[in-house]
Design an enzyme around this catalytic site. Structure first.
Site, PDB file in Angstrom:
ATOM      1  CG  LEU A   8      -1.840  -1.507   1.058  1.00 30.81           C
ATOM      2  CD1 LEU A   8      -2.600  -1.299   2.721  1.00 30.81           C
ATOM      3  CD2 LEU A   8      -2.192  -1.617   0.292  1.00 30.81           C
ATOM      4  N   GLY A  11      -0.456   6.652  -0.535  1.00 30.19           N
ATOM      5  CA  GLY A  11      -0.322   7.739   0.644  1.00 30.19           C
ATOM      6  C   GLY A  11       0.843   9.146  -0.295  1.00 30.19           C
ATOM      7  NE  ARG A  15       1.461  12.686   9.052  1.00 27.54           N
ATOM      8  CZ  ARG A  15       1.660  11.937  10.727  1.00 27.54           C
ATOM      9  NH1 ARG A  15       1.694  12.178  11.401  1.00 27.54           N
ATOM     10  NH2 ARG A  15       0.694  11.091  10.411  1.00 27.54           N
ATOM     11  CE  LYS A  22       3.710   7.501   4.086  1.00 26.10           C
ATOM     12  NZ  LYS A  22       3.073   7.522   4.631  1.00 26.10           N
ATOM     13  CE1 TYR A 101      -1.330   1.080   5.121  1.00 18.78           C
ATOM     14  CE2 TYR A 101      -0.760  -0.578   7.808  1.00 18.78           C
ATOM     15  CZ  TYR A 101      -1.911   0.532   6.814  1.00 18.78           C
ATOM     16  OH  TYR A 101      -2.393   0.456   6.895  1.00 18.78           O
ATOM     17  CG  ASN A 358      54.155   8.002  -8.432  1.00 19.85           C
ATOM     18  OD1 ASN A 358      53.785   6.965  -7.055  1.00 19.85           O
ATOM     19  ND2 ASN A 358      54.475   8.968  -8.178  1.00 19.85           N
ATOM     20  CG  ASN A 367      36.617  14.099 -17.339  1.00 21.11           C
ATOM     21  OD1 ASN A 367      37.134  14.474 -17.001  1.00 21.11           O
ATOM     22  ND2 ASN A 367      35.886  13.372 -17.349  1.00 21.11           N
ATOM     23  CB  SER A 386      53.809  17.790  -9.630  1.00 29.35           C
ATOM     24  OG  SER A 386      54.461  16.766  -8.511  1.00 29.35           O
TER      25      SER A 386
END
Length: 450
Positions: A8, A11, A15, A22, A101, A358, A367, A386
């Protein structure tokens, strides 16, 4: 006996104050209705019908994705009417049906199995629980044989009935054909003018079919109707998932700080440090270590790999054995092959990094050109200096070395050195003269101030 299920989920959860239905709100990365579907599947339920609101397109699409059927309840005339809406799909189903439920994400396959087992003995079974605060739950009144005599909705209950602590959890199992017969005989002679699912046992009793009651844990029977209850359900699910990981011999240094998804797979003897988040789709093999404050989603981590701290691994990533991924490294749709390392401050997207390579600090794969994603291929044993930028599509051969600060835009053959830097220019004494000029300018400005 063949098994079917009715969930079920009509709903809208007013709230929750959300445009999302929900039952589509997630617990541990899966919509609540998905948890119920999975629990039913685990109990051998072959066909599942999800009853939805007419505006529940998202629920219907999700149900189909999970292999369930759906039906619309319109108008909405109560829980009994909602369950009866599944009749066109299941009326000829030869077996047993269970109703639950869709906002009960903590329900387990074991509870469904127990319901089916009890139904086989008595003809009908329901689940009850004893909450710390029974509030407005419907009360289950038992007879001397401890079978269900009746269920009374709180608004229709008298003082004596409200004093009962055994409450209805909303799970009912019965023979399919008989269930729809009784559901079709329901009336709405009650305070809400609705057709209650809870009146079905009384109709069955009138036909000589008794209803067994199984008491379940309050946490497992938790229903979610508000944001606060959703957070409570999430917390309870995390407790369950952490306990399962520890039982499976996973090393959790600070279990309460680790966040799991419903499908997180952690093999025995892997280790997880504090404040790690596992979003959906993660597998971590034995011997791997996930270090603190890392976030993983849609990835596989191989044995002996070390991830983090502060690493982010995004969907489509595969980290093979003995790889090191260090702090502030982000991977997306990338395969890092055995023994490769990217220890800090790096982004690798849509890439392959060969075994033993590495990746130096500050390396990035460029990319995306604004329209398409392109592939970067880094060969085995390569050394990427680096602050290297690899502009995809580009292929770096095995054993290549790139000079720090290079921007690589063309393929590089194996074992080559590639450097792309502007020439270094020196101007002796320039810095000293520059500082002297600027100090004089600053002094002149200060002298002009009143």
């Amino acid at each position: 006996m063949a098994r079917a299920g009715i969930i079920l989920a009509a709903g809208m959860g007013t709230r929750m104050k959300s445009a999302l239905p929900k039952v589509m709100h997630e617990v541990a990365g899966l919509p609540m209705v998905g948890h119920v579907i999975q629990a039913m599947r685990g109990a051998g339920v072959e066909r599942i019908v999800v009853v939805t609101h007419k505006a529940g397109d998202a629920v219907r699409a999700f149900a189909e994705k999970m292999g369930a059927e759906s039906v619309i309840q319109d108008p909405q005339l109560g829980t009994g009417h909602a369950a009866a809406c599944a009749a066109p799909l299941l009326k000829d189903f030869a077996g047993t049906v269970i109703v639950c439920y869709g906002d009960m994400p903590l329900v387990t396959s074991a509870t469904f199995d127990a319901s089916f087992a009890s139904q086989a003995e008595t003809g009908m079974a329901m689940i009850g629980f004893r909450p710390a605060d029974s509030g407005a739950y419907g009360r289950m009144i038992l007879d001397r044989a401890r079978l269900l005599d009746r269920i009374v909705e709180f608004k229709d209950a008298n003082a004596e009935e409200r004093a009962e602590t055994l409450c209805n959890a909303g799970i009912l199992a019965a023979a399919t054909k008989e269930f729809f017969y009784w559901a079709g005989k329901l009336d709405n002679n009650n305070a809400q003018k609705e057709y209650y699912l809870t009146d079905v046992p009384s109709l069955a009793k009138a036909d000589g079919v008794r209803c067994a009651v199984i008491e379940a844990d309050e946490v497992e029977m938790m229903g979610v109707n508000s944001r606060a209850e959703l957070a409570k359900a999430e917390a309870a699910m995390q407790v369950r998932l952490r306990a399962a990981a520890l039982k499976n011999f996973v090393g959790l240094v600070a279990p309460d700080t680790v966040h799991f998804s419903h499908d997180t797979v952690l093999e025995p003897d892997c280790a997880v440090e504090p404040y790690v988040v596992f979003a959906p789709g993660v597998t971590v093999r034995s011997g791997a270590r996930i270090r603190a404050f890392s976030h993983l989603e849609g990835v596989e981590v191989g044995s002996g790999a070390i991830i983090g701290p502060y690493a982010r691994l995004r969907p489509g990533t595969v980290v093979e054995e003995d790889v090191h991924i260090g702090n502030f490294v982000e991977l997306k749709n990338t395969r890092i092959e055995k023994g490769a390392k990217a220890n800090h401050l790096t982004y690798l997207g849509d890439a392959r990094v060969g075994a033993g390579a590495n990746i130096g600090c500050g390396t990035i794969t460029c990319n995306y050109d604004g329209f398409f994603k392109h592939k970067t291929d880094i060969g085995a044993g390569a050394f990427i200096g680096s602050d290297t930028a690899l502009v995809a599509p580009v292929k770096i051969g095995d054993g290549v070395m790139t000079g720090a600060g290079s921007v690589i835009t063309k393929d590089v053959p194996a074992n080559a050195l590639v450097v792309t830097r502007a020439p270094q220019v020196e101007k002796p004494g320039w810095a000293e003269k520059y500082r002297a000029v600027k100090k004089a300018e600053k002094a002149a400005k200060a002298a002009k101030k009143p």
